[in-house]
Structure formats: C-alpha cells, structure tokens
Design an enzyme around this catalytic site. Structure first.
Site, PDB file in Angstrom:
ATOM      1  N   ASP A  22     104.423   5.658 -10.580  1.00 53.98           N
ATOM      2  CA  ASP A  22     102.982   5.829 -10.744  1.00 53.98           C
ATOM      3  C   ASP A  22     102.293   4.545 -10.277  1.00 53.98           C
ATOM      4  O   ASP A  22     102.773   3.885  -9.357  1.00 53.98           O
ATOM      5  CB  ASP A  22     102.652   6.181 -12.197  1.00 53.98           C
ATOM      6  CG  ASP A  22     101.384   7.015 -12.328  1.00 53.98           C
ATOM      7  OD1 ASP A  22     100.281   6.433 -12.254  1.00 53.98           O
ATOM      8  OD2 ASP A  22     101.484   8.248 -12.499  1.00 53.98           O
ATOM      9  N   ASP A  23     101.201   4.180 -10.881  1.00 56.86           N
ATOM     10  CA  ASP A  23     100.403   3.023 -10.453  1.00 56.86           C
ATOM     11  C   ASP A  23     101.186   1.715 -10.634  1.00 56.86           C
ATOM     12  O   ASP A  23     102.223   1.671 -11.285  1.00 56.86           O
ATOM     13  CB  ASP A  23      99.106   2.994 -11.255  1.00 56.86           C
ATOM     14  CG  ASP A  23      97.967   2.280 -10.554  1.00 56.86           C
ATOM     15  OD1 ASP A  23      98.215   1.590  -9.545  1.00 56.86           O
ATOM     16  OD2 ASP A  23      96.811   2.419 -11.011  1.00 56.86           O
ATOM     17  N   LYS A  34     101.535  11.570  -5.658  1.00 52.03           N
ATOM     18  CA  LYS A  34     100.461  11.744  -6.627  1.00 52.03           C
ATOM     19  C   LYS A  34      99.258  10.951  -6.137  1.00 52.03           C
ATOM     20  O   LYS A  34      99.332   9.735  -6.013  1.00 52.03           O
ATOM     21  CB  LYS A  34     100.890  11.257  -8.010  1.00 52.03           C
ATOM     22  CG  LYS A  34      99.761  11.321  -9.048  1.00 52.03           C
ATOM     23  CD  LYS A  34     100.222  10.799 -10.402  1.00 52.03           C
ATOM     24  CE  LYS A  34      99.071  10.755 -11.400  1.00 52.03           C
ATOM     25  NZ  LYS A  34      99.490  10.227 -12.728  1.00 52.03           N
ATOM     26  N   ASP A  77      95.609   9.871  -7.014  1.00 55.48           N
ATOM     27  CA  ASP A  77      94.622   9.737  -8.085  1.00 55.48           C
ATOM     28  C   ASP A  77      93.211   9.677  -7.495  1.00 55.48           C
ATOM     29  O   ASP A  77      93.044   9.700  -6.269  1.00 55.48           O
ATOM     30  CB  ASP A  77      94.934   8.492  -8.915  1.00 55.48           C
ATOM     31  CG  ASP A  77      94.635   8.691 -10.392  1.00 55.48           C
ATOM     32  OD1 ASP A  77      93.713   9.457 -10.710  1.00 55.48           O
ATOM     33  OD2 ASP A  77      95.314   8.058 -11.221  1.00 55.48           O
ATOM     34  N   SER A  80      94.517  14.728  -8.206  1.00 53.76           N
ATOM     35  CA  SER A  80      93.727  14.641  -9.438  1.00 53.76           C
ATOM     36  C   SER A  80      92.307  15.150  -9.219  1.00 53.76           C
ATOM     37  O   SER A  80      91.426  14.915 -10.049  1.00 53.76           O
ATOM     38  CB  SER A  80      93.696  13.190  -9.931  1.00 53.76           C
ATOM     39  OG  SER A  80      94.991  12.733 -10.245  1.00 53.76           O
ATOM     40  N   ARG A 132      95.950  17.882 -11.470  1.00 56.93           N
ATOM     41  CA  ARG A 132      95.568  17.565 -12.838  1.00 56.93           C
ATOM     42  C   ARG A 132      94.192  18.149 -13.119  1.00 56.93           C
ATOM     43  O   ARG A 132      93.277  18.010 -12.330  1.00 56.93           O
ATOM     44  CB  ARG A 132      95.560  16.058 -13.037  1.00 56.93           C
ATOM     45  CG  ARG A 132      96.943  15.411 -13.087  1.00 56.93           C
ATOM     46  CD  ARG A 132      97.643  15.674 -14.415  1.00 56.93           C
ATOM     47  NE  ARG A 132      96.713  15.392 -15.501  1.00 56.93           N
ATOM     48  CZ  ARG A 132      96.350  14.154 -15.883  1.00 56.93           C
ATOM     49  NH1 ARG A 132      96.885  13.105 -15.275  1.00 56.93           N
ATOM     50  NH2 ARG A 132      95.495  13.971 -16.856  1.00 56.93           N
ATOM     51  N   ASP A 158      94.359  12.502 -19.283  1.00 61.56           N
ATOM     52  CA  ASP A 158      95.725  11.992 -19.326  1.00 61.56           C
ATOM     53  C   ASP A 158      96.316  12.251 -20.708  1.00 61.56           C
ATOM     54  O   ASP A 158      95.654  12.048 -21.733  1.00 61.56           O
ATOM     55  CB  ASP A 158      95.739  10.475 -19.094  1.00 61.56           C
ATOM     56  CG  ASP A 158      95.473  10.104 -17.656  1.00 61.56           C
ATOM     57  OD1 ASP A 158      95.251  11.006 -16.833  1.00 61.56           O
ATOM     58  OD2 ASP A 158      95.477   8.893 -17.359  1.00 61.56           O
TER      59      ASP A 158
END
Length: 424
Positions: free
Chosen positions: A97-98, A173, A175, A207, A232, A236
């Site tokens: 992820d980030d 992913k 965002d 997202s 999404r 979260d």
C-alpha cells in the site's frame, strides 16, 4: 440515361454515406476498446494480502525492523502465503500500500522506491513474489500526492503505468487523495487507458466512488465498472467491530445501487479482512468472512501471517465459504431482512448450482438467539431444501419453507440451502 445517372449519383451518395458510417462505427468501437478496461482479469473476487490495515505507514525500520514497510516484510508474507496453505486456498496477491516510494522522483521523472527499505528495487521484489507462484500488487495515487504525501501520479499517468508494467506489477490500487473528485469521471479512465496500453494485464483497483460518496456526489457505477476491476465504495476499515458494523450497514443500505454492477471482472470492495489482527473476536471474525462471501467482496487479508492464531487461520482457509465467495455466477448477495427490535438480519446470495448461501446474523450482546430465514425471501422457489453448515462442515438435514438456527451474539450461522424438488 437520366434515370441511370440519377441512380448512379444516388448510389455514390449512399456509398459515401455508408463509408462514413462504417468509419465512424469503427472509430467508436476502437475508442470503446481503447477506453474500457480490457484485461480479462478478476473474473472472481481477488484474494490475497495487503499491508495497510495492519502495518499502516510504519517506515521506522531502525527501531521496528520486523514490522516496517520494507521488502523484507513483503517477502516474508509471500513465504507464509505460499507455504502455510493460503496459496492453495486461492490467496494469490501480495500487495504493497502507501509509503513504499522515495519522496523524490528520478531525474527522468520515474517513481523510485525508498532505497533503504527497498534496496533491491521493486522489480526484484516482484520477481521474488512471482517465484513463489504468487502475484504482486502496488499502490499509487491519482492526485498530486499519495494520502501519506508521497509522489502522486496525476502528471505522470502514462509514465507511471508503463513503469509498473515493466516492474511486473499484477495488481494496482489507485487511491484518490490530493485530487478533485469532480474530475474523477474523466481522470480515472485516463489510468485505464494507460494500463491498456502498457502491454501488461494488471488488475485495477480504484478508489473513485469512495471519494465521491464522501463528497456527497452520487457515483456513476456503470461508468466505474467499465474502467475498474474493483473499487472502494466507503470508509477505510479500522481494526474494530464498530468499523466493521458501519461498513456492513452501509452495504446493506446501498445494495440496490451496487448489486447491478457487480459481477465477473468488476466488484464492489468493502475493504480488507481484519481476521487475525487485534480486535475481532472469534464470532465477529466469522461474521466478516461470511458477509464478505455473500457480497462478493475481494478477500484481501491484512494481518501478520507470521504470527496468526490457529482459529483465525482456520476461518481464512475455510474452503466452503471461499467457494461461495468465488462462485462463478458472480451474483452479489443482499440483506433480505432485518429486525431492528431483535437486532438480527438475514443475508443471502444465489449460487451457480441453483443453491443459495444464507447468513443468519445476530447483533445482540446478551444471549444466543434463534433467527429464521424463509425460503421465499432468500430466493428459493421450492418449499423443501437441504441445509449444510459451512462453518461446522456438516449436513443439517431437510427443512421445509424456512431454515432457523440459534446464533451467538455478534456472530453468524452460514448455510448453503440446496432446493429439493417438491413432491406432487
């Protein structure tokens, strides 16, 4: 001759018109092929592991070397998935992820990993994960910065997507921090086009609708489903029963707008699995796994697989419930009834073989409570059905017109109801 000449002129006009129409149709079809996500992936909800919920943006490798966002962490998780039964159960993606990147791009504008935490580079890590028979996922952000203020991709869409393809990324992913949600209906499709043109098929998790929902904007789900494999929708998930309940409530309240667009290649994503992390009890963990299976959610674990309780591992490896989640019909289930007075709910999902998966869910805090699911409300057209308990792995017998069972507080009973042809 005049008649023939007129006919010839008409034919030429018709030919020119037809030619233009053919060219336009071909152009439109080409545009659709180019713009829509065309990777043939995620025909069932993706399964794997993602770092965020459990490990967040822990970059302190000096004081916490075993739990910081680093190549070591992801290699160890890949080992556990490959060797501890998760891969054989269907979990295949290992996703960063980030907080993986450097705060600065290279002189040529490329993203680059933090050199101390990923000293061998991202392609090295991807190759390692691939060597385990698994697939590699990476994180980026559509805006100017990621949510944790690392470089975003908005001015480098084509360059970044090609770089990810060259690195061997299998799952992206994307965002939406530090960007205007009003631009997403045009902006996210630019990522789709760049992925299509990258030469590599990459699952695209966006997202897009989540930021629209937070901004009070109604998402255009058919458009989103055209450009993303999964998306999404809501907040979260946090490591708490309260957070899980809020997501379940939101999905139940908005199911009518989400069910029509869910299916092979495109899924609603309620976020990661908390099972095996810190807060959920055994019963609550069963609840998340059961509801996620009913609503065709991606099964992306976020826990420490190096140190997971046996009961949590058993839930995550429950093949019968995974089979419901991965059912090839791909029809998202729904909340079919709820009793506000008794704090109970019934959820159901049709399956490819004609049976129905049913979850009896109790929100009560006091005692076990009997919940009943009527066949006509869960989608069975017969009055007789065989029931199989998917957590206990046992057949429960034949039931008429309804199925009922005693459900523990904050827990579920999940069954598969298989219709029996009514006797004449």
């Amino acid at each position: 001759m005049a008649a023939s000449k007129s006919s010839f002129v008409s034919f030429r006009k018709y030919f020119r018109f037809s030619f233009v129409v053919v060219i336009l149709i071909d152009f439109v079809m080409f545009t659709v092929r180019l713009d829509a996500l065309d990777n043939g992936l995620a025909l069932t909800p993706p399964m794997g592991w993602m770092a965020w919920e459990r490990f967040r943006c822990n970059i302190d490798c000096k004081n916490d070397p075993d739990n910081c966002i680093s190549e070591k962490l992801f290699m160890q998780m890949a080992d556990r998935i490959a060797e501890d039964g998760f891969k054989n159960a269907g979990y295949q993606y290992v996703c960063i992820d980030d907080c993986w990147s450097s705060h600065n791009r290279t002189l040529t504008g490329d993203l680059q990993p933090d050199p101390d935490r990923f000293p061998h580079g991202i392609k090295y890590l991807a190759d390692y994960i691939h060597s385990k028979g698994l697939k590699f996922g990476l994180y980026a952000d559509y805006g100017t910065l990621t949510c944790e203020r690392y470089p975003g991709s908005i001015e480098y869409i084509q360059q970044d997507m090609q770089l990810f393809a060259d690195w061997g990324v299998d799952y992206l992913k994307m965002d939406g921090c530090f960007a205007d949600p009003l631009t997403f209906d045009e902006g996210y499709p630019t990522v789709t086009r760049a992925l299509n043109e990258s030469g590599r098929h990459i699952v695209f998790s966006c997202s897009w609708p989540a930021y629209l929902v937070w901004g009070g904007i109604k998402p255009n789900y058919p458009l989103i489903a055209k450009h993303c494999n999964l998306w999404r929708n809501y907040n979260d998930i946090q490591d708490s029963w309260y957070s899980l309940i809020r997501i379940i409530d939101w999905y139940g309240d908005h199911q009518d707008e989400m069910i029509p667009v869910a299916g092979p290649g495109h899924w609603n994503d309620p976020d990661q699995l908390l099972i095996g992390d810190f807060s959920l009890s055994y019963e609550q963990s069963k609840t998340q796994f059961a509801i996620w299976a009913i609503i065709t959610a991606p099964l992306m674990m976020s826990n420490d697989l190096r140190n997971i309780a046996p009961w949590a591992r058993d839930i995550l490896l429950n093949r019968e419930i995974i089979e419901v989640n991965q059912d090839k019909l791909g029809k998202m289930g729904r909340r079919v009834s709820q009793s506000f007075r008794q704090y109970t709910e019934v959820w159901s999902r049709p399956l490819y073989d004609g049976s129905v998966a049913v979850v009896l869910f109790s929100r009560r805090h006091d005692q076990p409570y009997v919940i009943e699911a009527f066949f006509d409300e869960v989608g069975l057209s017969t009055s007789l059905a065989k029931a199989r308990d998917l957590f206990e792995h046992k057949n429960l017998g034949t039931f008429k017109k309804s199925f009922k069972a005693k459900v523990n507080p904050s827990g579920v009973v999940m069954v598969k109801l298989s219709p029996i042809q009514d006797e004449l």
